[in-house]
Design a protein around this motif. Structure first.
Motif, PDB file in Angstrom:
ATOM      1  N   ILE A 108       0.619  -1.322   0.350  1.00  0.00           N
ATOM      2  CA  ILE A 108       0.157  -0.086  -0.484  1.00  0.00           C
ATOM      3  C   ILE A 108       0.995   1.139   0.183  1.00  0.00           C
ATOM      4  CG2 ILE A 108      -1.643   1.600   1.686  1.00  0.00           C
ATOM      5  CD1 ILE A 108      -3.217  -1.155   2.126  1.00  0.00           C
ATOM      6  N   ILE A 138       1.862   2.116  -4.228  1.00  0.00           N
ATOM      7  CA  ILE A 138       0.431   1.949  -4.685  1.00  0.00           C
ATOM      8  C   ILE A 138       0.826   1.694  -5.847  1.00  0.00           C
ATOM      9  CG2 ILE A 138      -1.041   2.653  -3.564  1.00  0.00           C
ATOM     10  CD1 ILE A 138      -1.957  -0.512  -4.112  1.00  0.00           C
ATOM     11  N   GLN A 146     -10.125   1.265  -0.577  1.00  0.00           N
ATOM     12  CA  GLN A 146      -9.318   2.800  -0.997  1.00  0.00           C
ATOM     13  C   GLN A 146      -8.502   2.620  -2.413  1.00  0.00           C
ATOM     14  OE1 GLN A 146      -7.260   5.598   1.114  1.00  0.00           O
ATOM     15  NE2 GLN A 146      -8.817   5.408   2.876  1.00  0.00           N
ATOM     16  N   TYR A 147      -8.583   1.227  -2.946  1.00  0.00           N
ATOM     17  CA  TYR A 147      -7.550   0.862  -3.640  1.00  0.00           C
ATOM     18  C   TYR A 147      -8.281  -0.288  -4.706  1.00  0.00           C
ATOM     19  CZ  TYR A 147      -4.938   2.264  -0.455  1.00  0.00           C
ATOM     20  OH  TYR A 147      -3.998   3.413  -0.042  1.00  0.00           O
TER      21      TYR A 147
END
Length: 198
Positions: A110, A113, A144-145
Motif C-alpha cells: 500500500i 501503490i 481505497q484501491y
C-alpha cells in the motif's frame, strides 16, 4: 457336495474377475502439472470476496452488470482469472489475515501503490479465514484501491496447488500470459518486488 460347489463358485469368481481385467480399456495417465515450478501456468482461480462496492474492471471499462460476476447466496462476488486479464503481471499474495508478517507486507504494498500502473495485486486467504477479512480490509484501507487490490478467499484449490509451506506470506508473480515468473516466501522488500510491478 457343498465343498465342490464352493470351489466351483470360487473358480467362477476368479475367472470372471480375470475376464473383467482383460476387457477394461487401458487407462491414459493424466499429466500432473507442477504449479510451483517456474514457467508453470497459473492454476484456475476462484476468489470469493465480501466487497460488493467494487466494480470489476476488464478490457478498459468498468462493468457493473450482474453478468460480469456471479453472486453467491451470501452476497459474495466470485472472481476468476478472466477478471484479472490486465495484459500485465499479476501478483498473488497468499496470506493469513491474522499474521503479522502478512500485515506488514500488505502495508509495504500500500505504501508503494503508485508503482501499480497496470499490474494487479490479489490478496488470497484460505477459505477458513473469510470471517477475518472484513477487519483486515478495514485496518489496511483496502477499499481505497479497488483498481489495484482484490481481497478474498480461495475457492478453487489455488493455494493447495501453489503454496510451498515454507513461510507466510507467499507471493507468486505471474507474467501477462500467466506463467509463474517468481515465488517469494516471508517478508519481501519492495525494492525486490518493484522489478515485477508494471
Amino acid at each position: 457336495m457343498l465343498r465342490n460347489t464352493l470351489i466351483a463358485a470360487f473358480l467362477f469368481c476368479q475367472a470372471a474377475a480375470y475376464g473383467q481385467q482383460k476387457e477394461s480399456p487401458a487407462r491414459i495417465p493424466v499429466e500432473q502439472i507442477n504449479y510451483e515450478a517456474m514457467g508453470a501456468p497459473m492454476p484456475a482461480m476462484l476468489l470469493l470476496t465480501n466487497d460488493t462496492a467494487t466494480a470489476v474492471k476488464t478490457k478498459g471499462r468498468k462493468h457493473k452488470k450482474q453478468d460480469d460476476f456471479t453472486l453467491s447466496p451470501y452476497n459474495t462476488k466470485m472472481y476468476t482469472e478472466q477478471h484479472f486479464d490486465n495484459k500485465a503481471n499479476l501478483i498473488v499474495m497468499m496470506f493469513n489475515p491474522t499474521c503479522g508478517h502478512c500485515e506488514d507486507q500488505t502495508d509495504r504494498f500500500i505504501k508503494e501503490i503508485a508503482l501499480f500502473k497496470k499490474s494487479k495485486l490479489v490478496l488470497m486467504a484460505n477459505l477458513g479465514m473469510k470471517s477475518y477479512l472484513p477487519a483486515f480490509a478495514t485496518n489496511h484501507h483496502i477499499a481505497q484501491y479497488p483498481d489495484v487490490i482484490t481481497l478474498g478467499v480461495d475457492s478453487a484449490d489455488f493455494i493447495k496447488n501453489t503454496f510451498l509451506y515454507q513461510a507466510l506470506p507467499q507471493i507468486n508473480i505471474y507474467s501477462a500470459d500467466r506463467k509463474l515468473l517468481k515465488t517469494y516466501t516471508g517478508n519481501v522488500s519492495m525494492d525486490t518486488l518493484a522489478q515485477f510491478i508494471q
